[in-house]
Design a protein around this motif. Structure first.
Motif, mmCIF file in Angstrom:
data_model
loop_
_atom_site.group_PDB
_atom_site.id
_atom_site.type_symbol
_atom_site.label_atom_id
_atom_site.label_comp_id
_atom_site.label_asym_id
_atom_site.label_seq_id
_atom_site.Cartn_x
_atom_site.Cartn_y
_atom_site.Cartn_z
ATOM 1 N N PHE A 28 -2.784 35.874 -32.702
ATOM 2 C CA PHE A 28 -2.345 36.606 -33.796
ATOM 3 C C PHE A 28 -2.883 36.163 -35.170
ATOM 4 O O PHE A 28 -2.982 36.779 -36.090
ATOM 5 N N GLY A 29 -3.495 34.753 -35.236
ATOM 6 C CA GLY A 29 -3.986 34.254 -36.501
ATOM 7 C C GLY A 29 -2.740 34.068 -37.503
ATOM 8 O O GLY A 29 -1.652 34.134 -37.045
ATOM 9 N N GLY A 30 -3.122 34.206 -38.694
ATOM 10 C CA GLY A 30 -2.307 34.144 -39.957
ATOM 11 C C GLY A 30 -2.041 32.630 -40.040
ATOM 12 O O GLY A 30 -2.937 31.901 -39.853
ATOM 13 N N LEU A 31 -0.767 32.196 -40.575
ATOM 14 C CA LEU A 31 -0.540 31.032 -41.046
ATOM 15 C C LEU A 31 0.813 30.445 -40.276
ATOM 16 O O LEU A 31 1.635 31.321 -40.105
ATOM 17 N N PRO A 32 0.910 29.344 -39.899
ATOM 18 C CA PRO A 32 2.000 28.716 -39.556
ATOM 19 C C PRO A 32 3.466 28.963 -39.985
ATOM 20 O O PRO A 32 3.610 29.066 -41.366
ATOM 21 N N LEU A 33 4.312 29.216 -39.406
ATOM 22 C CA LEU A 33 5.646 29.578 -40.089
ATOM 23 C C LEU A 33 6.266 28.482 -40.791
ATOM 24 O O LEU A 33 6.091 27.288 -40.187
ATOM 25 N N GLY A 34 6.882 28.705 -41.999
ATOM 26 C CA GLY A 34 7.245 27.634 -42.826
ATOM 27 C C GLY A 34 6.307 26.947 -43.779
ATOM 28 O O GLY A 34 6.787 26.282 -44.743
ATOM 29 N N ASN A 64 5.214 29.240 -46.120
ATOM 30 C CA ASN A 64 5.265 30.374 -47.087
ATOM 31 C C ASN A 64 6.701 30.623 -47.614
ATOM 32 O O ASN A 64 6.776 31.922 -47.804
ATOM 33 N N GLY A 65 7.499 29.575 -47.628
ATOM 34 C CA GLY A 65 8.959 30.023 -47.791
ATOM 35 C C GLY A 65 9.579 30.783 -47.065
ATOM 36 O O GLY A 65 9.317 31.082 -45.914
ATOM 37 N N LYS A 66 10.817 31.436 -47.286
ATOM 38 C CA LYS A 66 11.655 32.201 -46.617
ATOM 39 C C LYS A 66 12.040 33.653 -47.295
ATOM 40 O O LYS A 66 12.241 33.669 -48.795
ATOM 41 N N GLY A 67 12.022 34.666 -46.627
ATOM 42 C CA GLY A 67 12.427 36.062 -46.937
ATOM 43 C C GLY A 67 13.602 36.630 -46.023
ATOM 44 O O GLY A 67 13.618 36.219 -45.049
ATOM 45 N N LEU A 68 14.047 37.587 -46.809
ATOM 46 C CA LEU A 68 15.407 38.040 -45.997
ATOM 47 C C LEU A 68 14.944 39.770 -45.605
ATOM 48 O O LEU A 68 14.710 40.506 -46.724
ATOM 49 N N MET A 118 5.777 33.208 -43.584
ATOM 50 C CA MET A 118 7.191 33.150 -43.979
ATOM 51 C C MET A 118 8.227 33.137 -42.927
ATOM 52 O O MET A 118 8.162 33.969 -41.829
ATOM 53 N N LEU A 119 9.359 32.086 -43.220
ATOM 54 C CA LEU A 119 10.419 32.024 -42.348
ATOM 55 C C LEU A 119 11.282 33.353 -42.944
ATOM 56 O O LEU A 119 11.215 33.853 -43.935
ATOM 57 N N CYS A 166 16.423 32.539 -49.752
ATOM 58 C CA CYS A 166 15.268 33.388 -49.585
ATOM 59 C C CYS A 166 14.934 33.909 -50.692
ATOM 60 O O CYS A 166 15.238 34.083 -51.887
ATOM 61 N N MET A 167 13.351 33.870 -50.920
ATOM 62 C CA MET A 167 12.560 34.149 -52.187
ATOM 63 C C MET A 167 12.506 35.443 -52.264
ATOM 64 O O MET A 167 12.348 35.821 -53.639
ATOM 65 N N MET A 168 12.530 36.280 -51.365
ATOM 66 C CA MET A 168 12.269 37.800 -51.558
ATOM 67 C C MET A 168 12.899 38.750 -50.454
ATOM 68 O O MET A 168 13.279 37.998 -49.546
ATOM 69 N N LEU A 169 12.961 39.915 -50.956
ATOM 70 C CA LEU A 169 13.306 40.947 -49.794
ATOM 71 C C LEU A 169 12.198 41.268 -49.127
ATOM 72 O O LEU A 169 11.213 41.612 -49.654
ATOM 73 N N ILE A 170 12.411 41.839 -47.908
ATOM 74 C CA ILE A 170 11.278 42.534 -47.136
ATOM 75 C C ILE A 170 11.919 43.858 -46.427
ATOM 76 O O ILE A 170 13.247 44.139 -45.904
ATOM 77 N N THR A 171 11.313 44.843 -46.786
ATOM 78 C CA THR A 171 11.550 46.060 -46.264
ATOM 79 C C THR A 171 10.442 46.743 -45.126
ATOM 80 O O THR A 171 9.286 46.479 -45.320
#
Length: 394
Positions: free
Chosen positions: A173-179, A181-185, A206-207, A285-290
Protein backbone atom coordinates in the motif's frame (compact mmCIF):
# COMPACT_ATOMS: atom_id res chain seq x y z
CA UNK A 1 18.44 -24.14 -3.94
CA UNK A 2 18.34 -21.98 -0.78
CA UNK A 3 17.64 -23.33 2.68
CA UNK A 4 15.41 -20.34 3.37
CA UNK A 5 12.74 -18.35 1.62
CA UNK A 6 13.82 -14.78 0.93
CA UNK A 7 11.59 -11.75 0.54
CA UNK A 8 12.90 -8.42 -0.75
CA UNK A 9 10.88 -5.52 0.65
CA UNK A 10 11.06 -2.12 -1.05
CA UNK A 11 10.38 0.99 0.96
CA UNK A 12 8.79 3.31 -1.60
CA UNK A 13 8.27 6.83 -0.24
CA UNK A 14 10.55 6.11 2.72
CA UNK A 15 13.46 6.19 0.27
CA UNK A 16 12.85 9.93 -0.29
CA UNK A 17 13.38 10.96 3.32
CA UNK A 18 16.99 12.14 3.00
CA UNK A 19 18.82 12.42 6.32
CA UNK A 20 15.80 10.92 8.10
CA UNK A 21 15.79 7.82 5.92
CA UNK A 22 17.44 5.49 8.51
CA UNK A 23 14.78 6.46 11.08
CA UNK A 24 11.93 5.68 8.66
CA UNK A 25 13.55 2.41 7.58
CA UNK A 26 13.99 1.38 11.21
CA UNK A 27 10.34 2.19 11.96
CA UNK A 28 9.27 0.21 8.90
CA UNK A 29 11.38 -2.79 9.94
CA UNK A 30 9.84 -2.67 13.41
CA UNK A 31 6.31 -2.58 11.95
CA UNK A 32 7.03 -5.54 9.67
CA UNK A 33 8.44 -7.41 12.66
CA UNK A 34 5.24 -6.73 14.62
CA UNK A 35 3.02 -7.92 11.78
CA UNK A 36 5.04 -11.13 11.44
CA UNK A 37 5.31 -11.88 15.17
CA UNK A 38 2.90 -14.79 14.78
CA UNK A 39 5.37 -16.65 12.53
CA UNK A 40 8.33 -18.63 13.89
CA UNK A 41 11.66 -18.71 12.05
CA UNK A 42 11.62 -15.14 10.67
CA UNK A 43 14.71 -12.93 10.41
CA UNK A 44 14.44 -9.29 9.25
CA UNK A 45 17.40 -7.10 8.30
CA UNK A 46 17.93 -3.76 6.56
CA UNK A 47 20.59 -3.39 3.89
CA UNK A 48 21.29 -0.78 1.21
CA UNK A 49 17.82 0.76 1.25
CA UNK A 50 16.00 -2.59 1.20
CA UNK A 51 14.58 -4.85 3.89
CA UNK A 52 15.25 -8.58 3.63
CA UNK A 53 13.02 -11.16 5.27
CA UNK A 54 14.42 -14.65 5.62
CA UNK A 55 11.92 -17.33 6.55
CA UNK A 56 12.06 -21.05 7.26
CA UNK A 57 11.04 -23.23 4.32
CA UNK A 58 8.24 -24.70 6.43
CA UNK A 59 6.32 -21.40 6.57
CA UNK A 60 3.35 -20.53 4.38
CA UNK A 61 4.99 -17.78 2.35
CA UNK A 62 1.72 -16.53 0.88
CA UNK A 63 0.58 -15.67 4.41
CA UNK A 64 3.93 -14.04 5.20
CA UNK A 65 3.69 -11.94 2.03
CA UNK A 66 0.08 -10.96 2.79
CA UNK A 67 0.97 -9.71 6.26
CA UNK A 68 4.05 -7.89 4.95
CA UNK A 69 2.16 -6.01 2.22
CA UNK A 70 -0.34 -4.77 4.84
CA UNK A 71 2.39 -2.75 6.52
CA UNK A 72 2.21 0.93 5.59
CA UNK A 73 5.47 2.05 4.01
CA UNK A 74 5.93 -1.18 2.03
CA UNK A 75 5.85 -0.38 -1.69
CA UNK A 76 6.40 -3.90 -3.00
CA UNK A 77 7.63 -7.37 -2.08
CA UNK A 78 9.41 -9.96 -4.19
CA UNK A 79 10.02 -13.60 -3.41
CA UNK A 80 13.62 -14.20 -4.40
CA UNK A 81 16.51 -16.60 -4.46
CA UNK A 82 20.11 -15.52 -3.89
CA UNK A 83 23.52 -16.34 -5.28
CA UNK A 84 27.09 -15.23 -4.86
CA UNK A 85 27.85 -12.04 -6.88
CA UNK A 86 29.62 -14.00 -9.60
CA UNK A 87 28.22 -14.33 -13.12
CA UNK A 88 28.64 -18.11 -13.26
CA UNK A 89 26.94 -18.54 -9.87
CA UNK A 90 24.17 -16.13 -10.85
CA UNK A 91 23.68 -17.96 -14.15
CA UNK A 92 23.49 -21.33 -12.39
CA UNK A 93 20.89 -20.01 -9.94
CA UNK A 94 18.89 -18.38 -12.75
CA UNK A 95 18.76 -21.62 -14.73
CA UNK A 96 17.53 -23.51 -11.66
CA UNK A 97 14.91 -20.84 -11.00
CA UNK A 98 13.62 -20.93 -14.58
CA UNK A 99 13.56 -24.73 -14.66
CA UNK A 100 11.24 -24.59 -11.69
CA UNK A 101 8.90 -22.21 -13.55
CA UNK A 102 8.96 -24.41 -16.66
CA UNK A 103 7.91 -27.36 -14.55
CA UNK A 104 5.25 -25.55 -12.53
CA UNK A 105 3.77 -23.22 -15.17
CA UNK A 106 4.98 -24.39 -18.54
CA UNK A 107 6.55 -21.03 -19.45
CA UNK A 108 8.03 -20.67 -22.95
CA UNK A 109 9.45 -17.14 -23.18
CA UNK A 110 11.46 -14.82 -20.95
CA UNK A 111 13.37 -11.59 -20.73
CA UNK A 112 16.15 -10.64 -18.30
CA UNK A 113 16.30 -7.24 -16.64
CA UNK A 114 19.48 -6.68 -14.63
CA UNK A 115 20.42 -4.03 -12.08
CA UNK A 116 23.91 -3.41 -10.74
CA UNK A 117 23.39 -1.78 -7.34
CA UNK A 118 27.07 -2.44 -6.55
CA UNK A 119 28.86 -0.13 -9.02
CA UNK A 120 32.19 -1.82 -8.26
CA UNK A 121 30.92 -4.98 -9.94
CA UNK A 122 33.02 -5.18 -13.14
CA UNK A 123 30.13 -5.81 -15.58
CA UNK A 124 27.49 -3.18 -16.30
CA UNK A 125 23.74 -3.86 -16.06
CA UNK A 126 22.93 -4.34 -19.81
CA UNK A 127 25.79 -6.80 -20.18
CA UNK A 128 24.76 -8.70 -17.05
CA UNK A 129 21.33 -9.12 -18.62
CA UNK A 130 22.78 -10.43 -21.88
CA UNK A 131 25.13 -12.87 -20.15
CA UNK A 132 22.50 -14.31 -17.81
CA UNK A 133 19.98 -14.49 -20.66
CA UNK A 134 22.47 -16.53 -22.70
CA UNK A 135 23.10 -18.90 -19.78
CA UNK A 136 19.34 -19.43 -19.34
CA UNK A 137 18.93 -20.17 -23.08
CA UNK A 138 21.70 -22.76 -22.90
CA UNK A 139 20.44 -24.32 -19.67
CA UNK A 140 16.72 -24.26 -20.56
CA UNK A 141 16.45 -25.50 -24.14
CA UNK A 142 12.66 -25.01 -24.35
CA UNK A 143 12.82 -21.26 -23.66
CA UNK A 144 13.03 -18.38 -26.10
CA UNK A 145 13.65 -14.69 -25.56
CA UNK A 146 10.70 -12.32 -26.03
CA UNK A 147 11.54 -8.71 -25.22
CA UNK A 148 7.96 -7.46 -25.74
CA UNK A 149 5.57 -9.87 -24.00
CA UNK A 150 7.59 -12.52 -22.16
CA UNK A 151 5.94 -15.13 -19.97
CA UNK A 152 8.51 -14.24 -17.32
CA UNK A 153 10.44 -11.03 -16.73
CA UNK A 154 13.45 -12.29 -14.80
CA UNK A 155 15.05 -9.69 -12.52
CA UNK A 156 18.71 -9.93 -11.50
CA UNK A 157 19.80 -7.53 -8.75
CA UNK A 158 23.56 -7.57 -8.07
CA UNK A 159 24.65 -6.14 -4.71
CA UNK A 160 27.98 -5.98 -2.93
CA UNK A 161 27.76 -9.33 -1.15
CA UNK A 162 24.90 -11.18 -2.83
CA UNK A 163 22.87 -11.26 -6.04
CA UNK A 164 19.11 -11.73 -6.00
CA UNK A 165 16.90 -13.32 -8.63
CA UNK A 166 13.16 -12.87 -8.72
CA UNK A 167 10.23 -12.72 -11.09
CA UNK A 168 7.66 -10.16 -9.97
CA UNK A 169 6.87 -7.38 -7.55
CA UNK A 170 3.81 -7.76 -5.34
CA UNK A 171 2.44 -4.31 -4.59
CA UNK A 172 2.01 -3.04 -1.05
CA UNK A 173 0.00 0.00 0.00
CA UNK A 174 2.99 2.33 0.24
CA UNK A 175 2.64 5.37 2.48
CA UNK A 176 4.66 5.87 5.65
CA UNK A 177 5.32 3.59 8.63
CA UNK A 178 2.90 3.84 11.53
CA UNK A 179 4.14 6.07 14.31
CA UNK A 180 6.08 8.49 12.12
CA UNK A 181 3.31 11.12 12.02
CA UNK A 182 1.78 11.43 15.48
CA UNK A 183 -1.62 10.19 16.65
CA UNK A 184 -5.17 11.08 15.71
CA UNK A 185 -8.64 10.22 17.01
CA UNK A 186 -11.17 8.97 14.45
CA UNK A 187 -14.93 9.29 14.93
CA UNK A 188 -15.72 5.71 13.94
CA UNK A 189 -19.23 4.72 12.92
CA UNK A 190 -20.54 1.52 11.41
CA UNK A 191 -20.76 3.05 7.93
CA UNK A 192 -18.54 2.82 4.88
CA UNK A 193 -16.69 6.13 5.16
CA UNK A 194 -15.09 6.48 8.58
CA UNK A 195 -13.13 3.17 8.50
CA UNK A 196 -11.67 4.21 5.13
CA UNK A 197 -10.78 7.65 6.54
CA UNK A 198 -8.99 6.02 9.48
CA UNK A 199 -7.12 3.69 7.12
CA UNK A 200 -6.02 6.57 4.90
CA UNK A 201 -4.62 8.59 7.80
CA UNK A 202 -2.84 5.53 9.15
CA UNK A 203 -1.31 5.07 5.71
CA UNK A 204 0.33 8.48 6.18
CA UNK A 205 2.07 7.18 9.30
CA UNK A 206 -0.48 8.30 11.90
CA UNK A 207 -1.32 6.10 14.87
CA UNK A 208 -5.05 6.07 15.53
CA UNK A 209 -7.48 5.78 18.38
CA UNK A 210 -11.24 5.76 17.92
CA UNK A 211 -14.39 7.10 19.51
CA UNK A 212 -17.71 5.46 18.71
CA UNK A 213 -21.11 6.94 19.56
CA UNK A 214 -24.28 4.89 20.04
CA UNK A 215 -27.81 5.62 21.28
CA UNK A 216 -28.70 2.54 23.30
CA UNK A 217 -31.46 1.34 23.59
CA UNK A 218 -32.45 2.94 20.26
CA UNK A 219 -29.38 1.29 18.77
CA UNK A 220 -28.70 -2.36 19.54
CA UNK A 221 -25.67 -4.10 21.08
CA UNK A 222 -25.29 -5.86 17.74
CA UNK A 223 -24.73 -2.49 16.07
CA UNK A 224 -21.83 -1.84 18.46
CA UNK A 225 -20.47 -5.33 17.86
CA UNK A 226 -20.42 -4.55 14.15
CA UNK A 227 -18.26 -1.49 14.83
CA UNK A 228 -15.91 -3.53 17.01
CA UNK A 229 -15.53 -6.01 14.15
CA UNK A 230 -14.80 -3.14 11.75
CA UNK A 231 -12.21 -1.87 14.20
CA UNK A 232 -10.65 -5.35 14.25
CA UNK A 233 -10.23 -5.20 10.47
CA UNK A 234 -8.57 -1.80 10.80
CA UNK A 235 -6.26 -3.17 13.49
CA UNK A 236 -4.81 -5.64 10.97
CA UNK A 237 -3.35 -2.57 9.24
CA UNK A 238 -3.09 -0.04 12.08
CA UNK A 239 -2.01 -2.24 14.94
CA UNK A 240 -3.62 -2.45 18.37
CA UNK A 241 -5.61 0.66 19.29
CA UNK A 242 -8.10 1.91 21.85
CA UNK A 243 -11.77 2.64 21.15
CA UNK A 244 -13.84 4.89 23.44
CA UNK A 245 -17.56 4.04 23.30
CA UNK A 246 -20.03 6.77 24.28
CA UNK A 247 -23.81 6.66 24.73
CA UNK A 248 -25.01 9.87 23.06
CA UNK A 249 -28.68 9.39 23.93
CA UNK A 250 -28.81 11.73 26.97
CA UNK A 251 -27.43 14.57 24.84
CA UNK A 252 -29.75 13.79 21.93
CA UNK A 253 -32.77 13.84 24.25
CA UNK A 254 -31.77 17.23 25.64
CA UNK A 255 -31.34 18.66 22.14
CA UNK A 256 -34.70 17.32 20.93
CA UNK A 257 -36.45 18.73 24.01
CA UNK A 258 -34.88 22.20 23.98
CA UNK A 259 -33.78 23.08 20.44
CA UNK A 260 -35.34 23.60 16.98
CA UNK A 261 -35.89 20.31 15.18
CA UNK A 262 -34.06 21.34 12.00
CA UNK A 263 -30.88 22.03 14.03
CA UNK A 264 -30.78 18.59 15.67
CA UNK A 265 -28.28 17.04 13.27
CA UNK A 266 -25.74 19.86 13.40
CA UNK A 267 -26.07 20.25 17.19
CA UNK A 268 -25.49 16.53 17.73
CA UNK A 269 -22.50 16.68 15.41
CA UNK A 270 -20.97 19.58 17.36
CA UNK A 271 -21.38 17.66 20.62
CA UNK A 272 -19.69 14.63 19.07
CA UNK A 273 -16.74 16.75 17.99
CA UNK A 274 -16.37 18.39 21.41
CA UNK A 275 -16.53 15.04 23.20
CA UNK A 276 -13.96 13.67 20.76
CA UNK A 277 -11.70 16.66 21.40
CA UNK A 278 -11.84 16.08 25.17
CA UNK A 279 -10.83 12.44 24.67
CA UNK A 280 -8.12 13.44 22.19
CA UNK A 281 -6.60 15.84 24.72
CA UNK A 282 -6.51 13.13 27.39
CA UNK A 283 -4.99 10.57 25.01
CA UNK A 284 -2.37 12.75 23.33
CA UNK A 285 -4.08 12.81 19.93
CA UNK A 286 -3.04 15.75 17.78
CA UNK A 287 -6.13 15.94 15.58
CA UNK A 288 -9.59 14.56 14.90
CA UNK A 289 -10.38 12.38 11.88
CA UNK A 290 -13.80 12.01 10.26
CA UNK A 291 -15.20 10.26 7.21
CA UNK A 292 -17.14 13.29 6.04
CA UNK A 293 -17.50 13.91 2.33
CA UNK A 294 -18.49 17.31 0.96
CA UNK A 295 -22.20 17.51 0.18
CA UNK A 296 -22.94 13.84 0.88
CA UNK A 297 -25.58 14.49 3.58
CA UNK A 298 -27.11 17.53 5.31
CA UNK A 299 -24.41 17.72 7.99
CA UNK A 300 -21.67 17.68 5.33
CA UNK A 301 -22.49 20.79 3.33
CA UNK A 302 -19.76 23.43 3.28
CA UNK A 303 -21.79 25.61 5.65
CA UNK A 304 -22.46 22.74 8.05
CA UNK A 305 -18.79 21.72 8.13
CA UNK A 306 -17.74 25.28 8.99
CA UNK A 307 -20.21 25.36 11.89
CA UNK A 308 -19.09 21.89 13.02
CA UNK A 309 -15.42 22.88 13.06
CA UNK A 310 -16.20 26.00 15.08
CA UNK A 311 -17.01 23.71 18.04
CA UNK A 312 -13.39 22.58 18.46
CA UNK A 313 -9.88 23.98 18.36
CA UNK A 314 -8.04 20.86 17.25
CA UNK A 315 -7.57 20.42 13.48
CA UNK A 316 -10.08 18.13 11.79
CA UNK A 317 -8.73 15.83 9.09
CA UNK A 318 -11.22 14.74 6.39
CA UNK A 319 -9.26 12.55 3.96
CA UNK A 320 -12.41 11.65 1.97
CA UNK A 321 -13.67 15.22 1.58
CA UNK A 322 -13.47 15.38 -2.24
CA UNK A 323 -13.77 11.69 -3.14
CA UNK A 324 -16.69 10.24 -5.07
CA UNK A 325 -18.78 7.77 -3.09
CA UNK A 326 -18.03 5.05 -5.65
CA UNK A 327 -14.28 5.52 -5.08
CA UNK A 328 -14.75 5.33 -1.32
CA UNK A 329 -16.71 2.10 -1.72
CA UNK A 330 -13.97 0.63 -3.91
CA UNK A 331 -11.33 1.49 -1.31
CA UNK A 332 -13.51 -0.10 1.41
CA UNK A 333 -13.69 -3.29 -0.67
CA UNK A 334 -9.92 -3.23 -1.21
CA UNK A 335 -9.12 -3.01 2.51
CA UNK A 336 -11.82 -5.48 3.54
CA UNK A 337 -14.26 -3.25 5.47
CA UNK A 338 -17.06 -2.91 2.89
CA UNK A 339 -19.02 -6.11 3.54
CA UNK A 340 -19.07 -5.45 7.28
CA UNK A 341 -20.00 -1.77 6.81
CA UNK A 342 -23.11 -2.53 4.75
CA UNK A 343 -24.62 -4.88 7.34
CA UNK A 344 -28.01 -3.29 8.18
CA UNK A 345 -27.65 -2.20 11.80
CA UNK A 346 -28.84 1.18 13.07
CA UNK A 347 -26.54 4.12 13.69
CA UNK A 348 -26.86 6.86 16.34
CA UNK A 349 -27.04 9.48 13.59
CA UNK A 350 -30.39 8.07 12.44
CA UNK A 351 -31.99 8.53 15.89
CA UNK A 352 -34.23 11.64 16.15
CA UNK A 353 -33.40 12.50 12.54
CA UNK A 354 -35.30 15.69 11.58
CA UNK A 355 -37.57 15.67 8.53
CA UNK A 356 -35.96 18.81 7.15
CA UNK A 357 -32.44 19.25 8.57
CA UNK A 358 -30.73 22.61 8.18
CA UNK A 359 -28.29 22.43 5.27
CA UNK A 360 -27.00 25.99 5.65
CA UNK A 361 -26.84 26.51 9.42
CA UNK A 362 -25.78 29.87 10.82
CA UNK A 363 -23.30 29.75 13.68
CA UNK A 364 -24.97 32.51 15.71
CA UNK A 365 -28.28 30.61 15.73
CA UNK A 366 -26.57 27.35 16.69
CA UNK A 367 -24.76 29.10 19.54
CA UNK A 368 -28.04 30.56 20.71
CA UNK A 369 -29.59 27.09 20.75
CA UNK A 370 -26.64 25.70 22.73
CA UNK A 371 -27.22 28.34 25.41
CA UNK A 372 -30.41 26.44 26.27
CA UNK A 373 -28.29 23.39 27.13
CA UNK A 374 -25.82 22.65 29.89
CA UNK A 375 -23.17 21.86 27.30
CA UNK A 376 -20.08 21.41 29.47
CA UNK A 377 -21.91 19.23 31.99
CA UNK A 378 -23.32 17.03 29.22
CA UNK A 379 -19.92 16.71 27.57
CA UNK A 380 -18.10 15.91 30.83
CA UNK A 381 -20.72 13.30 31.75
CA UNK A 382 -20.38 11.65 28.33
CA UNK A 383 -16.59 11.51 28.56
CA UNK A 384 -16.71 10.15 32.12
CA UNK A 385 -19.13 7.38 31.10
CA UNK A 386 -17.02 6.15 28.17
CA UNK A 387 -16.55 2.39 27.82
CA UNK A 388 -12.96 1.53 26.89
CA UNK A 389 -12.33 -1.30 24.43
CA UNK A 390 -8.82 -2.24 23.33
CA UNK A 391 -8.97 -3.43 19.73
CA UNK A 392 -6.34 -5.98 18.75
CA UNK A 393 -5.31 -7.66 15.52
CA UNK A 394 -7.60 -10.58 14.75
Amino acid sequence: MNEQNILIVRCGEVALKGMNKPYFERMLSDRIRRNLRGFDGIDIKRSEGLIFIRADKSLDMESVIKETTKVFGVASVSRAIEAEPDLDKIGEAAVGYMMGLIESRGIKTFKVEAKRADKSFPVKSPEIGRIIGAKVLIGCKVLKVDVHQPDVLLHVDVRHDRAYIYENKISGFGGLPLGTNGKGLVLLSGGIDSPVAAWMMAKRGMLIEAVHFHSYPYTSPRAQQKVEELAGILASYCGRFRMHVINLLPIQEQIVTNCPEEETTILVRRFMMRIAEKIAEKRGCMMLITGENLGQVASQTAEALVVTDAAVTKPVMRPLIAMDKVDIMEKAKEIGTYEKSIEPYEDCCTVFLPKHPATKPRLERILASEERLECEALIDAAVASAEIIDIDIK
